[in-house]
Scaffold this active site. Structure first.
Site, PDB file in Angstrom:
ATOM      1  N   SER A   1       0.843  -1.204   0.000  1.00  0.00           N
ATOM      2  CA  SER A   1       0.000   0.000   0.000  1.00  0.00           C
ATOM      3  C   SER A   1       0.869   1.240   0.000  1.00  0.00           C
ATOM      4  CB  SER A   1      -0.882   0.032   1.244  1.00  0.00           C
ATOM      5  OG  SER A   1      -1.585   1.263   1.319  1.00  0.00           O
TER       6      SER A   1
ATOM      7  N   TYR B   1      -1.496  -0.787  11.109  1.00  0.00           N
ATOM      8  CA  TYR B   1      -1.751  -1.119   9.695  1.00  0.00           C
ATOM      9  C   TYR B   1      -0.655  -0.554   8.790  1.00  0.00           C
ATOM     10  CZ  TYR B   1      -3.678  -1.157   5.028  1.00  0.00           C
ATOM     11  OH  TYR B   1      -3.836  -1.352   3.678  1.00  0.00           O
TER      12      TYR B   1
HETATM   13  N1  LIG Z   1      -9.079  -0.357   0.315  1.00  0.00           N
HETATM   14  C1  LIG Z   1      -7.980   0.369   0.388  1.00  0.00           C
HETATM   15  O1  LIG Z   1      -8.051   1.610   0.487  1.00  0.00           O
HETATM   16  C2  LIG Z   1      -6.617  -0.278   0.326  1.00  0.00           C
HETATM   17  C3  LIG Z   1      -5.525   0.534   0.041  1.00  0.00           C
HETATM   18  C4  LIG Z   1      -4.268  -0.047  -0.026  1.00  0.00           C
HETATM   19  C5  LIG Z   1      -4.114  -1.401   0.177  1.00  0.00           C
HETATM   20  N2  LIG Z   1      -5.187  -2.178   0.464  1.00  0.00           N
HETATM   21  C6  LIG Z   1      -4.984  -3.596   0.698  1.00  0.00           C
HETATM   22  O2  LIG Z   1      -5.713  -4.340  -0.246  1.00  0.00           O
HETATM   23  C7  LIG Z   1      -5.951  -5.652   0.259  1.00  0.00           C
HETATM   24  C8  LIG Z   1      -7.398  -6.005   0.018  1.00  0.00           C
HETATM   25  O3  LIG Z   1      -8.199  -5.135   0.808  1.00  0.00           O
HETATM   26  P1  LIG Z   1      -9.574  -4.515   0.277  1.00  0.00           P
HETATM   27  O4  LIG Z   1      -9.414  -3.062   0.249  1.00  0.00           O
HETATM   28  O5  LIG Z   1     -10.020  -5.215  -0.939  1.00  0.00           O
HETATM   29  O6  LIG Z   1     -10.517  -4.810   1.532  1.00  0.00           O
HETATM   30  P2  LIG Z   1     -11.685  -5.853   1.787  1.00  0.00           P
HETATM   31  O7  LIG Z   1     -12.795  -5.640   0.834  1.00  0.00           O
HETATM   32  O8  LIG Z   1     -11.942  -5.744   3.248  1.00  0.00           O
HETATM   33  O9  LIG Z   1     -11.000  -7.269   1.464  1.00  0.00           O
HETATM   34  C9  LIG Z   1     -10.117  -7.895   2.345  1.00  0.00           C
HETATM   35  C10 LIG Z   1     -10.055  -9.365   1.995  1.00  0.00           C
HETATM   36  O10 LIG Z   1      -9.080 -10.006   2.855  1.00  0.00           O
HETATM   37  C11 LIG Z   1      -9.711 -11.100   3.511  1.00  0.00           C
HETATM   38  N3  LIG Z   1      -9.155 -11.357   4.839  1.00  0.00           N
HETATM   39  C12 LIG Z   1      -8.961 -10.458   5.836  1.00  0.00           C
HETATM   40  N4  LIG Z   1      -8.475 -11.088   6.919  1.00  0.00           N
HETATM   41  C13 LIG Z   1      -8.355 -12.414   6.591  1.00  0.00           C
HETATM   42  C14 LIG Z   1      -7.924 -13.574   7.281  1.00  0.00           C
HETATM   43  N5  LIG Z   1      -7.498 -13.510   8.548  1.00  0.00           N
HETATM   44  N6  LIG Z   1      -7.947 -14.751   6.631  1.00  0.00           N
HETATM   45  C15 LIG Z   1      -8.389 -14.822   5.358  1.00  0.00           C
HETATM   46  N7  LIG Z   1      -8.813 -13.764   4.655  1.00  0.00           N
HETATM   47  C16 LIG Z   1      -8.796 -12.568   5.262  1.00  0.00           C
HETATM   48  C17 LIG Z   1     -11.172 -10.693   3.596  1.00  0.00           C
HETATM   49  O11 LIG Z   1     -11.974 -11.841   3.786  1.00  0.00           O
HETATM   50  P3  LIG Z   1     -12.935 -12.046   5.082  1.00  0.00           P
HETATM   51  O12 LIG Z   1     -13.960 -10.963   5.019  1.00  0.00           O
HETATM   52  O13 LIG Z   1     -13.451 -13.402   4.858  1.00  0.00           O
HETATM   53  O14 LIG Z   1     -12.066 -11.913   6.288  1.00  0.00           O
HETATM   54  C18 LIG Z   1     -11.372 -10.069   2.220  1.00  0.00           C
HETATM   55  O15 LIG Z   1     -11.544 -11.079   1.252  1.00  0.00           O
HETATM   56  C19 LIG Z   1      -5.528  -5.626   1.722  1.00  0.00           C
HETATM   57  O16 LIG Z   1      -4.253  -6.211   1.854  1.00  0.00           O
HETATM   58  C20 LIG Z   1      -5.460  -4.136   2.024  1.00  0.00           C
HETATM   59  O17 LIG Z   1      -4.548  -3.857   3.064  1.00  0.00           O
HETATM   60  C21 LIG Z   1      -6.441  -1.647   0.530  1.00  0.00           C
END
Ligand SMILES: NC(=O)c1ccc[n+]([C@@H]2O[C@H](COP(=O)([O-])OP(=O)(O)OC[C@H]3O[C@@H](n4cnc5c(N)ncnc54)[C@H](OP(=O)(O)O)[C@@H]3O)[C@@H](O)[C@H]2O)c1
Length: 263
Positions: A140, A153
């Site tokens: 990120s 985070y």
């Molecule tokens: N959204 C942003 O602004 C942003 C920015 C930069 C980077 N990111 C990164 O992008 C990635 C995806 O996030 P997202 O934004 O798409 O958010 P999201 O919609 O909350 O997706 C997160 C995913 O990770 C899974 N997950 C979380 N904890 C887990 C665990 N303990 N075991 C297995 N699966 C787990 C969730 O599944 P469950 O619901 O089943 O737990 C979900 O499928 C993350 O690494 C996040 O840090 C996001």
């Protein structure tokens, strides 16, 4: 006679929603068979919607913050060659560090760091042995900034951004590539799950997860070291590299402190 090419196979973690779901969708469009994983039953719904395409899609519900959960995922691949590993599962957590529930803070570290690098250690060894494979890690732009009111985070993402480049260097004489996808704020479940909807960043307009995922997938296919998704984020991350850490931490407060969302 020409032998048919074996089907490509990818593992995508955190594929139930958001960026991970879009990464899985793109893999399916590109002809990969898929093993997708997340912690909640929602992963089955994601698999069902991906199954409308040609390839095979298997889903696994496993807690990837634990060694057992990662072992389960690795076992679910049943020894099949993993052509691409998209290590994307991750969690955020808002509020001041001392006000956070420590169990939740630890879950962030265990998911974003321990589970991610344990899975990469297992699959990466297989890739190095056969001298092929692609690894995409979702880091990120948060990793460039000390994240006041999101301290743990941002620290985990600083770790992943750094780890990704280090591993890439270690593998430079092989055909295994490591790419770090560095999104900015993206419209997913992330901010709700991180309890940050009352913050300026939580309430702001965000990037499209499909576009972010496509940028990441394309960079992985090109074997690039990193991709910051979006022009604004590119400028922001370049500026972060030359701004004192204390100033960055102060700026981060303005977007991540509870109550900073415009009423
Ligand atoms: N959204 C942003 O602004 C942003 C920015 C930069 C980077 N990111 C990164 O992008 C990635 C995806 O996030 P997202 O934004 O798409 O958010 P999201 O919609 O909350 O997706 C997160 C995913 O990770 C899974 N997950 C979380 N904890 C887990 C665990 N303990 N075991 C297995 N699966 C787990 C969730 O599944 P469950 O619901 O089943 O737990 C979900 O499928 C993350 O690494 C996040 O840090 C996001």
């Amino acid at each position: 006679m020409l032998c048919p090419l074996p089907d490509l196979f990818a593992i995508v973690t955190g594929a139930s929603t958001g960026i991970g779901f879009e990464l899985a969708k793109r893999c399916a469009q590109e002809g990969y068979d898929l093993l997708i994983a997340a912690n909640e039953p929602e992963i089955e719904k994601a698999a069902a919607s991906l199954r409308t395409r040609d390839g095979k899609v298997e889903a696994l519900e496993a807690d990837l913050s634990t060694i057992e959960g990662v072992d389960e995922l690795y076992a679910a691949a049943r020894g099949r060659q993993v052509d691409a590993l998209l290590a994307n599962a991750g969690r955020g957590l808002g509020h001041a560090f001392l006000d956070q529930d420590f169990g939740k803070a630890r879950q962030v570290v265990d998911t974003n760091i321990t589970g991610t690098i344990y899975l990469i250690h297992k699959v990466g060894n297989d890739m190095r042995r056969r001298n092929s494979g692609k690894i995409l890690i979702t880091g990120s732009i948060a990793g460039f900034t000390p994240g006041s009111f999101q301290a743990v985070y941002n620290g985990t993402k600083a770790f992943l951004n750094s780890f990704s480049f280090a591993l890439r260097e270690e593998l430079k004489n092989t055909e295994v590539t490591v790419t770090c996808l560095m999104p900015g704020a993206t419209e997913t479940e992330f901010f709700r799950r991180a309890e940050m909807l009352d913050t300026a960043v939580g309430a702001a307009e965000k990037d499209d997860p499909a576009e972010v995922a496509n940028n990441g997938f394309d960079a992985m296919m090109r074997g690039e070291g990193d991709i910051v998704s979006g022009f604004k984020n590119k400028v922001q991350s370049a500026a972060a590299n030359v701004t004192p850490a204390g100033v960055l931490a102060r700026q981060h407060r303005k977007m991540a402190e509870p109550g900073t969302a415009k009423k």
